[in-house]
Design a protein around this motif. Structure first.
Motif, PDB file in Angstrom:
ATOM      1  N   ASP A 218      21.235  -0.627   5.207  1.00 38.44           N
ATOM      2  CA  ASP A 218      19.894  -0.678   4.707  1.00 38.44           C
ATOM      3  C   ASP A 218      20.136  -0.768   2.840  1.00 38.44           C
ATOM      4  OD1 ASP A 218      18.961  -0.003   6.911  1.00 38.44           O
ATOM      5  OD2 ASP A 218      19.542   2.268   6.787  1.00 38.44           O
ATOM      6  N   VAL A 219      20.938  -1.540   2.627  1.00 44.89           N
ATOM      7  CA  VAL A 219      20.943  -1.819   1.195  1.00 44.89           C
ATOM      8  C   VAL A 219      19.775  -2.771   0.617  1.00 44.89           C
ATOM      9  CG1 VAL A 219      22.215  -3.036  -0.479  1.00 44.89           C
ATOM     10  CG2 VAL A 219      23.466  -1.761   1.560  1.00 44.89           C
ATOM     11  N   TYR A 220      19.230  -3.889   1.419  1.00 43.84           N
ATOM     12  CA  TYR A 220      18.105  -4.493   1.173  1.00 43.84           C
ATOM     13  C   TYR A 220      17.109  -4.704   2.196  1.00 43.84           C
ATOM     14  CZ  TYR A 220      21.925  -6.714  -1.542  1.00 43.84           C
ATOM     15  OH  TYR A 220      23.089  -7.012  -2.408  1.00 43.84           O
ATOM     16  N   ASP A 221      16.021  -4.710   1.532  1.00 48.82           N
ATOM     17  CA  ASP A 221      14.539  -4.681   2.220  1.00 48.82           C
ATOM     18  C   ASP A 221      14.247  -6.320   2.348  1.00 48.82           C
ATOM     19  OD1 ASP A 221      12.490  -4.495   3.825  1.00 48.82           O
ATOM     20  OD2 ASP A 221      10.987  -3.857   1.885  1.00 48.82           O
ATOM     21  N   VAL A 222      15.120  -7.154   3.012  1.00 45.54           N
ATOM     22  CA  VAL A 222      15.069  -8.560   3.262  1.00 45.54           C
ATOM     23  C   VAL A 222      14.820  -8.870   4.858  1.00 45.54           C
ATOM     24  CG1 VAL A 222      16.460 -10.515   3.160  1.00 45.54           C
ATOM     25  CG2 VAL A 222      16.351  -8.906   1.156  1.00 45.54           C
ATOM     26  N   LEU A 223      13.965  -9.821   4.984  1.00 51.90           N
ATOM     27  CA  LEU A 223      13.909 -10.046   6.424  1.00 51.90           C
ATOM     28  C   LEU A 223      13.983 -11.708   6.847  1.00 51.90           C
ATOM     29  CD1 LEU A 223      13.658  -8.840   9.227  1.00 51.90           C
ATOM     30  CD2 LEU A 223      11.032  -9.093   8.938  1.00 51.90           C
ATOM     31  N   ASP A 233      12.616 -15.624   3.960  1.00 53.94           N
ATOM     32  CA  ASP A 233      12.539 -14.011   3.639  1.00 53.94           C
ATOM     33  C   ASP A 233      11.325 -13.619   3.956  1.00 53.94           C
ATOM     34  OD1 ASP A 233      12.629 -11.249   3.220  1.00 53.94           O
ATOM     35  OD2 ASP A 233      13.089 -11.573   1.324  1.00 53.94           O
ATOM     36  N   LEU A 234      10.801 -13.014   5.206  1.00 54.12           N
ATOM     37  CA  LEU A 234       9.485 -12.676   5.276  1.00 54.12           C
ATOM     38  C   LEU A 234       8.802 -11.717   4.374  1.00 54.12           C
ATOM     39  CD1 LEU A 234       8.684 -12.300   9.201  1.00 54.12           C
ATOM     40  CD2 LEU A 234       8.096 -14.199   7.462  1.00 54.12           C
ATOM     41  N   VAL A 235       9.724 -10.810   3.803  1.00 61.99           N
ATOM     42  CA  VAL A 235       9.151  -9.665   2.801  1.00 61.99           C
ATOM     43  C   VAL A 235       8.841 -10.465   1.476  1.00 61.99           C
ATOM     44  CG1 VAL A 235       9.990  -7.893   1.172  1.00 61.99           C
ATOM     45  CG2 VAL A 235      10.658  -7.973   3.773  1.00 61.99           C
ATOM     46  N   ARG A 236       9.654 -11.506   1.283  1.00 60.89           N
ATOM     47  CA  ARG A 236       9.207 -12.062  -0.003  1.00 60.89           C
ATOM     48  C   ARG A 236       7.880 -13.001   0.117  1.00 60.89           C
ATOM     49  NH1 ARG A 236      12.533 -15.798  -2.760  1.00 60.89           N
ATOM     50  NH2 ARG A 236      14.190 -14.141  -2.552  1.00 60.89           N
ATOM     51  N   VAL A 237       7.859 -13.534   1.164  1.00 62.93           N
ATOM     52  CA  VAL A 237       6.480 -14.345   1.210  1.00 62.93           C
ATOM     53  C   VAL A 237       5.332 -13.569   1.676  1.00 62.93           C
ATOM     54  CG1 VAL A 237       7.828 -16.719   1.913  1.00 62.93           C
ATOM     55  CG2 VAL A 237       6.962 -15.176   3.724  1.00 62.93           C
ATOM     56  N   GLY A 238       5.616 -12.124   1.713  1.00 63.18           N
ATOM     57  CA  GLY A 238       4.470 -11.244   1.934  1.00 63.18           C
ATOM     58  C   GLY A 238       3.855 -11.076   3.118  1.00 63.18           C
ATOM     59  N   GLU A 239       4.564 -11.723   4.162  1.00 63.30           N
ATOM     60  CA  GLU A 239       4.119 -11.436   5.776  1.00 63.30           C
ATOM     61  C   GLU A 239       4.772 -10.023   6.075  1.00 63.30           C
ATOM     62  OE1 GLU A 239       4.745 -14.540   8.543  1.00 63.30           O
ATOM     63  OE2 GLU A 239       4.640 -16.064   6.916  1.00 63.30           O
ATOM     64  N   VAL A 240       5.426  -9.388   5.572  1.00 59.81           N
ATOM     65  CA  VAL A 240       5.865  -8.072   5.732  1.00 59.81           C
ATOM     66  C   VAL A 240       5.672  -7.178   4.426  1.00 59.81           C
ATOM     67  CG1 VAL A 240       7.901  -6.582   6.388  1.00 59.81           C
ATOM     68  CG2 VAL A 240       7.603  -8.708   7.369  1.00 59.81           C
ATOM     69  N   LYS A 241       5.079  -6.021   4.626  1.00 62.57           N
ATOM     70  CA  LYS A 241       5.108  -5.131   3.611  1.00 62.57           C
ATOM     71  C   LYS A 241       6.267  -4.440   3.297  1.00 62.57           C
ATOM     72  CE  LYS A 241       0.524  -3.120   4.706  1.00 62.57           C
ATOM     73  NZ  LYS A 241       0.207  -3.348   6.232  1.00 62.57           N
ATOM     74  N   SER A 242       6.675  -4.407   1.972  1.00 62.41           N
ATOM     75  CA  SER A 242       8.067  -3.974   1.459  1.00 62.41           C
ATOM     76  C   SER A 242       8.079  -2.506   1.303  1.00 62.41           C
ATOM     77  CB  SER A 242       8.431  -4.535   0.199  1.00 62.41           C
ATOM     78  OG  SER A 242       7.490  -4.538  -0.830  1.00 62.41           O
TER      79      SER A 242
END
Ligand SMILES: O=C(O)[C@H](CS(=O)(=O)O)OP(=O)(O)O
Ligand code: MG
Length: 242
Positions: A218-223, A233-242
């Motif tokens: 759990d070092v990165y919130d990256v998907l 990366d779904l987190v970056r493109v805003g499809e997942v709430k970080s």
């Protein structure tokens, strides 16, 4: 209740029907850990490819090219397979084409799935959250080593099973086996893996720092997920709430 199952090698994928399933492709040492790190460090897209020549061709498209075979960076490429090479601004804003011995194969051979998520201990919780949201049957595809079972990818599968325990059923004993293995090992994964084939095989390359890093949770919130012909990366493109 959706199910979770574990495929111990891409060579066993013919036993599974991927249609309608979410695949979690994992190569803890080191390909998927490195991809997760690359996105965390600002890479835009990642093109996982199976062959060296295909990877080389991506340079014409302005991509950084990354290649590893048997643990060593292939000659003539920008990057190898160490997560540390993707830090310090080296990949920020860049597209990367990458080919590795095992990990990129696991991703590309899973293309029949409804969704392919790239997993590593480094982004474990982000993967867990996404799978809960998707509510599809899950198949963890372990990259293994040249078709063989390996411990590190199975340990990741076990960690995933542990965190999803309350809302996923086990289709086969593979998920249970991975869970038991992880529960035996989790107090000290580095120590547990000391006799593993990856550590023994690549000992001479002195990548202990990489191994310790790739086993952190759990070092990165990256998907990273597969979209058409690439990972985003779904987190970056805003499809997942970080
Ligand atoms: O670079 C790695 O750590 C491994 C090397 S080997 O094939 O296990 O010798 O490659 P990967 O594709 O990340 O498993
Ligand atoms: Mg590996």
């Amino acid at each position: 209740m959706p199910s979770i199952d574990v495929c111990f090698s891409p060579e066993l994928l013919h036993l599974y029907d991927l249609k309608g399933k979410a695949v979690v492709a994992v190569d803890v040492l080191r390909a998927t850990s490195t991809m997760v790190t690359a996105f965390a460090e600002g890479a835009s897209h990642i093109f996982p490819v199976m062959e060296l020549e295909e990877c080389r061709g991506f340079a014409e498209r302005g991509c950084l090219t990354a290649a590893e075979r048997n643990g060593i960076k292939a000659e003539g490429f920008d990057l190898g397979n160490s997560p540390f090479a993707y830090m310090n601004g080296n990949v920020a804003g860049r597209d990367i084409a990458i080919t590795t011995t095992n990990g990129t194969r696991a991703i590309r051979l899973s293309e029949a799935a409804e969704e392919i998520v790239v997993g590593a201990f480094l982004n474990l919780q982000a993967v867990v959250n996404h799978l809960r949201e998707l509510n599809l049957d899950v198949l963890v595809v372990c990259a293994g080593w040249k078709g063989q079972f390996n411990l590190e990818d199975t340990l990741f599968a076990g960690a995933l099973v542990e965190r999803l325990n309350d809302s996923f059923s086990y289709e086969h004993d593979s998920a249970l086996a991975a869970l038991y293995l992880y529960q035996t090992a989790k107090q000290d994964l580095v120590e547990f893996l000391r006799q593993s084939s990856h550590v023994r095989r690549l000992e001479h390359l002195e990548i202990h720092k990489d191994i310790e890093f790739c086993l952190r949770h759990d070092v990165y919130d990256v998907l990273p997920v597969w979209r058409h012909d690439r990972l985003v990366d779904l987190v970056r493109v805003g499809e997942v709430k970080s």
